[in-house]
Design an enzyme around this catalytic site. Structure first.
Site, short mmCIF file in Angstrom:
data_model
loop_
_atom_site.label_atom_id
_atom_site.label_comp_id
_atom_site.label_asym_id
_atom_site.label_seq_id
_atom_site.Cartn_x
_atom_site.Cartn_y
_atom_site.Cartn_z
N ASP A 1 0.73 -1.08 0.02
CA ASP A 1 -0.10 0.07 0.10
C ASP A 1 0.91 1.07 -0.07
O ASP A 1 2.09 1.20 0.43
CB ASP A 1 -1.03 0.02 1.31
CG ASP A 1 -0.20 -0.11 2.43
OD1 ASP A 1 0.11 0.94 2.97
OD2 ASP A 1 -0.29 -1.23 3.12
N GLU B 1 -7.22 4.54 12.64
CA GLU B 1 -6.06 4.18 13.57
C GLU B 1 -5.93 5.75 14.03
O GLU B 1 -6.67 6.64 13.65
CB GLU B 1 -4.71 4.08 12.75
CG GLU B 1 -4.52 4.70 11.61
CD GLU B 1 -3.22 4.42 10.89
OE1 GLU B 1 -2.22 4.20 11.46
OE2 GLU B 1 -3.22 4.18 9.47
#
EC number: 3.2.1.17
Length: 211
Positions: free
Chosen positions: A6, A100
């Site tokens: 990613d 997150e």
């Protein structure tokens, strides 16, 4: 397992051909954050992943959630409008919602566990209503436990992308998911960004793309 990675704007120029030759077959690219940020490199990265020297990656976008700022539905709409949608072309992954903490923001963005679960559900439901797919959820066990109360509300709908870096195995699976769909095991992939593995074979990856 199948290799993937990613990337975000921190990797504006990626050697996709090299990554493909090294065995990578999927890439997840940051598209948006909150309702005010778009990755300026997203289009070139997405197109590069699609046309890498005649070899294509199965690819998709991800959205970095700011749950304390605007609604889940609003952020899903923003994500979809800026490259995060899904199509049934066989090479597009469902979008990924990155959950997150960030910098100086409160660890759980100022939300209670119940409010966080409701926010994630609002994002997920809007994404599903527009695209026909539920988004993948990226998180780590500590954040999920602290910020959602280790909710199991998404087990039957949303694939889990588990962050557990520099470990020899995926480790603890939060939220009642029986397994992770993708495991992010480092933030130092040789061709940029973070290292990921699909849980299964290339057929599992293709199934994730096609739904």
């Amino acid at each position: 397992t199948v290799q993937g990675f990613d990337i975000s704007s921190y990797q504006p120029s990626v050697n996709f051909a090299g990554a493909y030759s090294a065995g990578a077959r999927f890439v997840i690219i940051k598209a948006t954050e909150g309702t005010s940020y778009t990755n300026p490199s997203f289009s070139s990265q997405y197109n590069g992943a699609t046309t890498a020297t005649g070899n294509y990656f199965i690819r998709g976008g991800y959205h970095f959630a700011h749950p304390g700022e605007t609604t889940g539905a609003a952020q899903a709409d923003y994500f979809i409008a800026h490259g995060g949608g899904w199509s049934g072309d066989g090479i597009t992954l469902p979008g990924m919602l990155d959950l997150e903490s960030e910098g100086s923001n409160p660890a759980c963005w100022g939300l209670s566990a119940a409010s966080m679960v409701a926010w994630i559900k609002a994002f997920s439901d809007r994404y599903h209503a527009v695209t026909g797919r539920y988004p993948m959820l990226y998180t780590n066990p500590s954040w999920w436990s602290s910020c959602t109360g280790n909710s199991n509300a998404f087990v039957n709908t949303n694939p889990l992308v588990l962050a557990n870096r520099y470990a020899s195995a995926p480790g603890t699976i939060p939220g009642g998911w029986p397994y992770q769909t993708i495991w992010q095991n480092s933030d130092a992939y040789a061709y940029g960004g973070s290292n990921n593995f699909i849980n299964g074979s290339i057929d599992n990856l293709k199934k994730l793309a096609t739904g």
